[in-house]
Design a protein around this motif. Structure first.
Motif, PDB file in Angstrom:
ATOM      1  N   UNK A 132      34.977 -36.953 -34.742  1.00  0.00           N
ATOM      2  CA  UNK A 132      35.032 -38.065 -33.854  1.00  0.00           C
ATOM      3  C   UNK A 132      34.550 -39.030 -33.626  1.00  0.00           C
ATOM      4  N   UNK A 133      33.254 -38.721 -32.930  1.00  0.00           N
ATOM      5  CA  UNK A 133      31.921 -39.304 -32.901  1.00  0.00           C
ATOM      6  C   UNK A 133      32.035 -40.872 -33.429  1.00  0.00           C
ATOM      7  N   UNK A 134      32.292 -40.312 -35.351  1.00  0.00           N
ATOM      8  CA  UNK A 134      31.681 -41.575 -36.025  1.00  0.00           C
ATOM      9  C   UNK A 134      33.431 -42.609 -36.230  1.00  0.00           C
ATOM     10  N   UNK A 135      34.646 -42.212 -35.636  1.00  0.00           N
ATOM     11  CA  UNK A 135      35.885 -43.002 -36.530  1.00  0.00           C
ATOM     12  C   UNK A 135      35.486 -44.391 -36.036  1.00  0.00           C
ATOM     13  N   UNK A 136      34.393 -45.098 -35.461  1.00  0.00           N
ATOM     14  CA  UNK A 136      33.908 -46.376 -35.654  1.00  0.00           C
ATOM     15  C   UNK A 136      33.681 -46.587 -36.851  1.00  0.00           C
ATOM     16  N   UNK A 137      32.066 -45.917 -36.798  1.00  0.00           N
ATOM     17  CA  UNK A 137      32.294 -46.343 -38.210  1.00  0.00           C
ATOM     18  C   UNK A 137      32.827 -45.951 -39.878  1.00  0.00           C
ATOM     19  N   UNK A 184      27.100 -41.514 -29.374  1.00  0.00           N
ATOM     20  CA  UNK A 184      25.973 -41.413 -27.713  1.00  0.00           C
ATOM     21  C   UNK A 184      24.703 -40.519 -28.135  1.00  0.00           C
ATOM     22  N   UNK A 185      23.624 -40.864 -27.834  1.00  0.00           N
ATOM     23  CA  UNK A 185      23.344 -39.727 -27.622  1.00  0.00           C
ATOM     24  C   UNK A 185      22.398 -38.724 -28.547  1.00  0.00           C
ATOM     25  N   UNK A 186      23.874 -37.414 -27.485  1.00  0.00           N
ATOM     26  CA  UNK A 186      23.690 -36.066 -27.853  1.00  0.00           C
ATOM     27  C   UNK A 186      24.220 -35.993 -28.869  1.00  0.00           C
ATOM     28  N   UNK A 187      24.904 -36.500 -29.396  1.00  0.00           N
ATOM     29  CA  UNK A 187      25.982 -36.242 -30.731  1.00  0.00           C
ATOM     30  C   UNK A 187      25.303 -36.594 -32.078  1.00  0.00           C
ATOM     31  N   UNK A 188      24.126 -37.226 -31.581  1.00  0.00           N
ATOM     32  CA  UNK A 188      23.341 -37.978 -32.829  1.00  0.00           C
ATOM     33  C   UNK A 188      21.911 -36.701 -33.123  1.00  0.00           C
ATOM     34  N   UNK A 189      21.842 -36.188 -31.808  1.00  0.00           N
ATOM     35  CA  UNK A 189      21.217 -35.076 -31.914  1.00  0.00           C
ATOM     36  C   UNK A 189      21.643 -33.759 -32.639  1.00  0.00           C
ATOM     37  N   UNK A 190      22.664 -33.596 -32.474  1.00  0.00           N
ATOM     38  CA  UNK A 190      23.610 -32.034 -32.753  1.00  0.00           C
ATOM     39  C   UNK A 190      23.804 -32.861 -34.679  1.00  0.00           C
TER      40      UNK A 190
END
Ligand code: ASP
Length: 439
Positions: A251-256, A137-143
């Protein structure tokens, strides 16, 4: 009474001692424990985790616990250039004849290019099927981007035309190439020196040969010392990064993460296929013979550090002739990085998916070629694959700050891709053993 065969020569004994120290005591297990504890402590302290302490204190703790890691990386980087130079030169001089070397070179280089291209293609297919970018999600990208900015490396490739780049491969200033850690130039310079030595009388080359033997033994000894702190290094480096970017970054990059692992696993299967179809060997026996090398590669994240053990495994377990093993392994450790290439391809497309960059077929082909080139030039040391990735990203119009997004899981992926890198080199020795016999 004392017999001196090549197996019990002082050089072999010294190398064996360093290698034994490296594989002693379940290092890989300690590293895995270090990794787990590092993540746990990081999450406890991170402002984006449990935030048990104030942010500034957490950052301070982070830089202190990362200190062994910085020392570890520093030691490995300190020895990498002399280790590569000495190993390549010794590899060439053991090959015995220029004719043999030429035949081997003409086979091994296209083979390396083929496996690297295969590896990137597997990566590109996996990342396009799984589409890990659509899970972010976009918020995570920014942080993540803002926290990763401090780590974004400077542009390292010059803006040169292709003929200029080719001409530029000759190390006009060998010292400068070493200072810049320009591995391709170092490899080319060492190959030239090795060929010169092969063409001269032994009486003339002996002092320099002895110097290279010393260089190889001394660098390996330093690596075996560095490995003592490897578990603490991994613990501290992971802890520091988790403190900086918190749980979301993991967690955010789990699929990557899963995409890279799936790609690497498929590449491992491809090697096993190559081993049985081209190498004419049983893949399971092959895997068993190289297990220790893989574990050490996983622990050190450095194909160069593992090089002497890879040579030993190739000669003693895979029964590859020394003149092949000692040339193919050092060369492969520096220019054949299939795991790194696959990871760079997946990471590049993943970031394209996040930033909405649509690559045409032509651009994808350019990405493939740049990644082959980049993986050849990537030094065989921990964590550099991600630095070289920045130049690939610039080439396809993705902001290199995007690296901040994948930084959190990079250490673990580095361990896995290095394991594939060395498996690729050992597969190559088995294939060459077969091909050179057929001649
Ligand atoms: N650590 C890798 C190696 O030494 C290189 C990289 O991908 O960072 O093989």
């Amino acid at each position: 009474m004392v017999k001196t065969s090549s197996k019990s020569s002082p050089r072999r004994q010294s190398l064996n001692k360093s290698i034994r120290a490296l594989i002693a005591q379940h290092l890989w297990l300690k590293i895995l424990i270090g990794m787990g504890l590092g993540i746990a402590l990081g999450l406890t302290l991170s402002p984006a985790g449990l935030a048990l302490v104030p942010e500034s204190l957490a950052q301070d703790i982070g830089s202190w616990v990362a200190l062994p890691g910085r020392i570890f990386l520093g030691l490995i980087q300190m020895v990498i250039v002399p280790l590569i130079i000495c190993s390549i030169i010794l590899g060439i001089t053991t090959s015995g004849s220029l004719e043999f070397l030429k035949t081997m070179g003409l086979r091994i280089v296209p083979y390396f290019v083929f496996t690297t291209a295969l590896s990137i293609s597997i990566g590109l297919i996996v990342v396009n099927v799984i589409k890990p970018g659509s899970f972010i999600d976009a918020g995570f990208v920014e942080t993540a981007m803002s926290s990763g900015q401090g780590h974004v490396p400077a542009k390292t490739f010059e803006d040169l035309t292709i003929p200029e780049r080719i001409a530029n491969l000759i190390p006009t200033n060998f010292t400068q190439a070493s200072l810049d850690r320009d591995m391709l130039k170092i490899v080319i310079g060492s190959i030239i020196l090795g060929i010169v030595m092969l063409s001269l009388k032994q009486a003339i080359t002996k002092p320099f040969n002895d110097l290279c033997v010393f260089g190889q033994i001394a660098t390996m000894r330093i690596i075996s010392w560095a490995m003592v702190i490897a578990p603490y290094a991994v613990f501290g480096l992971i802890c520091e990064i988790v403190i900086k970017i918190g749980f979301d970054a993991l967690a955010g990059v789990g699929m990557y993460f899963i995409s890279v692992l799936a790609g690497l696993l498929l590449m491992l299967c491809a090697y096993l296929l190559i081993i049985s179809l081209i190498g004419g060997r049983n893949p399971i026996t092959f895997l068993k013979s190289i297990r220790e090398v893989q574990l050490l590669a996983f622990s050190t994240s450095s194909s160069a550090a593992v090089m002497p053990l890879s040579i030993q495994a190739a000669e003693e377990k895979l029964k590859v002739r020394p003149e092949i093993a000692r040339f193919v392994v050092p060369l492969g450790a520096t220019i054949n990085m299939d795991g790194t290439a696959l990871y760079q391809g997946v990471a590049a497309i993943f970031l394209c998916q996040i930033f909405g960059v649509d690559l045409s077929a032509g651009e994808t082909a350019i990405l493939l070629l740049t990644t082959i080139g980049a993986s050849i030039g990537t030094p065989a040391t921990p964590g550099v694959g991600i630095i070289v990735l920045a130049t690939i990203l610039i080439g396809i119009g993705v902001p290199p700050e995007g690296i901040g997004i994948i930084l959190g899981v990079d250490r673990i992926l580095d361990m896995c891709r290095t394991t594939i890198n060395v498996t690729g080199d050992l597969t190559a020795t088995a294939v060459m053993e077969r091909w050179m016999k057929k001649k």
